[in-house]
Design a protein around this motif. Structure first.
Motif, short mmCIF file in Angstrom:
data_model
loop_
_atom_site.label_atom_id
_atom_site.label_comp_id
_atom_site.label_asym_id
_atom_site.label_seq_id
_atom_site.Cartn_x
_atom_site.Cartn_y
_atom_site.Cartn_z
N ILE A 28 -5.01 -6.28 -4.43
CA ILE A 28 -3.74 -6.08 -5.15
C ILE A 28 -2.57 -6.03 -4.18
O ILE A 28 -1.57 -6.72 -4.38
CB ILE A 28 -3.83 -4.82 -6.04
N VAL B 25 -8.12 -2.24 -4.97
CA VAL B 25 -6.90 -1.43 -5.00
C VAL B 25 -6.14 -1.50 -3.69
O VAL B 25 -4.92 -1.57 -3.67
CB VAL B 25 -7.24 0.04 -5.35
N PHE B 26 -6.88 -1.48 -2.56
CA PHE B 26 -6.19 -1.36 -1.28
C PHE B 26 -6.15 -2.66 -0.48
O PHE B 26 -5.56 -2.69 0.59
CB PHE B 26 -6.83 -0.26 -0.44
N GLY C 121 -12.30 0.01 -4.21
CA GLY C 121 -11.39 0.25 -3.09
C GLY C 121 -10.82 -1.04 -2.55
O GLY C 121 -9.64 -1.14 -2.24
N PHE C 122 -11.68 -2.05 -2.50
CA PHE C 122 -11.25 -3.36 -2.00
C PHE C 122 -10.16 -3.95 -2.89
O PHE C 122 -9.15 -4.47 -2.40
CB PHE C 122 -12.50 -4.25 -1.96
N PHE D 28 -12.61 2.06 2.67
CA PHE D 28 -13.34 0.88 2.23
C PHE D 28 -13.17 -0.21 3.27
O PHE D 28 -12.04 -0.55 3.62
CB PHE D 28 -12.81 0.41 0.89
N ASN E 271 0.83 -1.21 0.00
CA ASN E 271 0.00 0.00 0.00
C ASN E 271 0.86 1.25 0.00
O ASN E 271 0.56 2.23 -0.67
CB ASN E 271 -0.91 0.01 1.23
#
Lengths: 297, 536
Positions: free
Chosen positions: B62, B58-59, B55-56, A170, A148
């Motif tokens: 991945i 990307v953050f 969002g799930f 999220f 991240n």
């Protein structure tokens, strides 16, 4: 035990075999004793925050003179007197509230929509995707931190507020919590609305959202408090002092002005008190939410 | 992805035919042939899900995959950075790329003493878990009694009691002429008492829960200041009683201390015996299966006996004592379980409850033995006066210090709230039946309350273990920097220092995946045994 008690106590899990009055008194003494011990650190905190610097190391808890100006000095980061110099406390405060509010808004919005998709819409593959969401709730956040951070470097978001807000916006937990709430809303309501010609969006906006208000409030409080207190991600993301949130700022205070315990305690008091107030005012929602959120599987 | 970018989806006209319910099995099968309908459902579903799903991806997803790849690479910011590349380019060499190193990190990890030490620290902090759960349970039970159920008289008596205590404090403070702190503290105590007797359990629940709710950097800094050995309040309070204890004990003969140690060992033996008896009874009643019983007995016996053997039998190395006791314990357990079983249970039934019983018993035994050893060593240690510990600056006391702070926040935690909820769900008839049978309060607790709370306990333990494996970062970073000498470095803090301070991204990812695997094992254990246990 008298059988003619005019006002029999609710005996859920209680066992008042001895004189009830005596038992109650002892119980009160015990409970208030424990509560008292739990409060002691806070008492020391407030008392120390009112001490002048010269009394900080003494073993007397009471300050001889109440130096209320400590609370002002915390904000005064340009004070030439190093022992009375504060930090950009107002700014840290604002940053924390700003970030936590945005995260809360985004998380509640996205979670509510996702929860609606998982509880009210019947699309192929729904349950498999939901299982995947549930699975990620067990993931340690630490595993994702390094990638991240690299993603944030690529996006150029290091040391910015969006970089702080986006990854927290999220949440699988929020989705899960709200789904539980929405499942308890009778399905006949939205079916009726659909027969009357309401679109899915209107069902969501006009029926499900208002009905799940307690759940939304609970999630909002949890998210807000969690991000107001969050430490790891701000710690790695924030570089410049003007972007610090409250926890990072407090730690910076401690490491840069180690001797000013009285000012530090004033700052700590000011960051704890809002939480205490929020808890006391909203504890009805919190207690419900904790008990509901734990009903897994 | 193309579906998700569809701008609006179909026009929201009234859907024809019967609307399907939430459960797919409830919707009439006649809906299935309409492909467009299913597609429309999918579009709506993805539309609502997409903000969260993106969002799930990307953050979470991945990064998760990247992290796994990283764990097998040698990416190290000290080797792979722009400056280094520029230097190499200037020297006419090609910059060094990140390489795939296979299992190197994991092999290094398992042969690294530091890793095992930090893992040990992480597990050590979990000793606080059963203590915290027990305290939460006790407070939940106390809070669950309806304290306002009594007559007005009890309120009046409590109120006047509080006022008496408060005024006694005030008077003694004035009479002694000492600082106002006595007045203040007594006043606060009286206030809590009055508040509690008028407001009932809500007041106490709030006060219990506040340390947990406010836990964070702020309260950690507060405790850091309180633990200060020179001018912190904790050692101010402790120094006199500790000195008194030291002087008293210094005069006692060593035999008394040895006696206490023997007493503690004996008590530990009794605890093991009681737990083993209960395990065997559960086994005989068919509540737990053979494998569960053997595992429970094994854990109950092996760990404490190993420690005792290793410590007191001369010429024992660690490996031999572990091996010896393992064989002994396993043999003993199998022999005991070989007895007749009155009711049949599948072999792995009730693993959760037997593990909880044995681990709980084990913790109790370790606590007793530790206490005995402490007494055993006290006379020597207090030969020239006993002083309170240096807490966070002491290799041996830093961990207990952090655990004490953790317990302060753990009493009124979500554990307590969950227990409170569970206690109100215990059917009152069970207690009535127990009353008719003439059960004592203790019997009622162990035979009614505790089994009824078992699902909650199981959940709390599993969550505690999962959290404990990932825990300790904030405390270490804020209060001790993982020190002194790494004694408060947990896995989480290790991952942080390796990844974000040293810059060994690959190695740090490998550690985090090792931690993840441990969490996964606990989670799988929970899925395998938790649900069955919870449902009965």
């Amino acid at each position: 035990m008298s059988t003619t008690d005019p006002n029999p106590p609710i005996q859920r899990g209680s066992n008042l075999r001895i004189n009830p009055l005596l038992t109650a008194t002892w119980m009160h003494l015990l409970l208030s004793g424990v509560a008292f011990i739990m409060c002691l650190p806070f008492v020391w905190m407030v008392l120390t925050s009112l001490k002048p610097l010269s009394e900080v190391g003494l073993d007397t808890w009471m300050p001889t003179t109440y130096q209320w100006s400590n609370y002002r000095d915390v904000f005064d980061y340009e004070n030439p007197d190093i022992n009375r110099r504060g930090i950009q406390f107002a700014r840290f405060y604002w940053n924390s509230i700003f970030v936590a509010s945005w995260v809360t808004f985004l998380q509640v919005t996205t979670s509510a929509m996702a929860a609606f998709a998982f509880s009210r819409l019947n699309w192929p593959g729904r349950d498999r995707v939901f299982l995947m969401y549930l699975g990620t709730m067990m993931l340690p956040g630490l595993v994702m931190m390094i990638p991240n951070y690299q993603i944030m470097i690529e996006l150029g978001l290091v040391d910015t507020f969006p970089g702080l807000i986006l990854p927290a916006a999220f949440s699988a937990f929020g989705t899960f919590l709200l789904r539980q709430f929405m499942l308890s809303i009778p399905a006949s309501l939205d079916e009726a609305a659909e027969i009357d010609g309401a679109s899915k969006w209107r069902v969501f906006w006009d029926i499900i959202l208002p009905m799940s208000r307690p759940g939304l409030i609970t999630l909002a409080i949890f998210t807000f408090m969690g991000n107001y207190n969050s430490f790891f991600w701000p710690l790695v993301m924030l570089k410049s002092e003007s972007h610090y949130t409250l926890p990072i700022g407090l730690m910076y205070f401690d490491s840069s002005r180690g001797q000013s315990t009285h000012l530090l305690m004033a700052a700590v008091t000011m960051s704890v008190v809002p939480m205490v107030v929020i808890f006391i005012v909203l504890q009805k929602y919190l207690v419900k939410g904790i008990q509901l959120g734990a009903v897994k599987g | 992805m193309t579906l998700m970018q569809t701008p609006k989806g179909p026009t929201p006209i009234p859907t024809p035919g019967p609307t399907p319910g939430i459960h797919p099995e409830l919707s009439p099968p006649t809906d299935q042939p309409f492909f467009t309908r299913q597609k429309r459902q999918l579009v709506w579903g993805l539309l609502f899900l997409s903000p969260n799903l993106i969002g799930f991806l990307v953050f979470t997803l991945i990064p998760l995959v990247l992290s796994l790849i990283l764990a097998f690479s040698n990416w190290d910011l000290r080797l792979h950075n722009d400056r280094k590349s520029a230097q190499l380019a200037a020297a006419g060499e090609s910059p060094e790329w990140v390489r795939f190193v296979g299992l190197d990190h994991f092999i290094r990890l398992f042969t690294d003493d530091n890793f095992w030490y930090y893992l040990g620290n992480t597990l050590f902090f979990m000793i606080g878990l059963p203590i915290g759960i027990a305290l939460s349970l006790i407070s939940a039970i106390l809070l669950s009694k309806d304290l306002r159920g009594g007559s007005l008289k009890s309120w009046v008596i409590i109120f006047f009691g509080a006022v008496t205590i408060a005024s006694f404090g005030i008077l003694s403070a004035i009479g002694l002429g000492s600082a106002g702190i006595t007045i203040l503290l007594t006043g606060i105590f009286g206030l809590i008492l009055v508040g509690g007797s008028v407001g009932g359990q809500t007041i106490y629940r709030t006060l219990f829960y506040i340390p947990n709710f406010t836990a964070g950097v702020a309260t950690m800094l507060l405790w850091k200041k309180m633990y200060n050995p020179v001018n912190g309040p904790i050692n101010d309070i402790l120094s006199e009683p500790v000195d008194l204890i030291g002087r008293t004990i210094g005069q006692l003969p060593q035999q008394v201390m040895n006696g206490i140690l023997l007493l503690m060992l004996g008590l530990g033996g009794i605890v093991i015996h009681l737990c083993a008896t209960r395990l065997l009874r559960l086994f005989r009643d068919g509540e737990i299966g053979g494998v569960s019983a053997i595992l429970g007995l094994f854990f109950l016996i092996v760990a404490p006996v190993t420690v005792v053997v290793f410590r007191w039998l001369p010429g024992m190395t660690y490996d031999i004592s572990v091996l010896m006791v393992t064989v002994l314990g396993l043999g003993l357990a199998i022999a005991r379980v070989g007895i007749h079983q009155d009711f049949f249970a599948t072999a792995s039934e009730g693993v959760g409850s037997s593990m909880m019983l044995s681990v709980g018993g084990m913790s109790a035994v370790f606590g007793l033995v530790g206490l005995g050893l402490a007494f055993h060593h006290l006379p020597v240690a207090s030969a020239d006066g006993l002083t309170p510990p240096n807490w966070l600056q002491d290799v041996y006391w830093a961990k207990p210090a952090l655990m004490i702070m953790g317990l302060w926040g753990a009493i009124g935690s979500q554990t307590m709230l969950l227990y409170l909820a569970a206690l109100t769900n215990v059917p009152g008839e069970l207690y009535e039946a127990a009353d008719i049978d003439g059960a004592s309060p203790g019997q009622k607790f162990w035979n009614v309350t505790w089994p009824q709370l078992a699902p909650t306990t199981f959940f709390v333990v599993v969550m505690g273990v999962i959290g404990g494996l990932q825990g300790g970062f904030e405390m270490a970073r804020v209060m001790t920097y993982g020190g002194p000498a790494g004694s408060t470095t947990t896995l989480a803090y290790f991952i942080y220092t390796e990844g974000f301070e040293t810059g060994r991204l690959g190695f740090s990812s490998a550690v985090s995946w090792t931690m993840f695997l441990m969490v996964l094992i606990v989670t799988l254990f929970n899925w395998k045994f938790g649900n069955r246990y919870v449902n009965d």
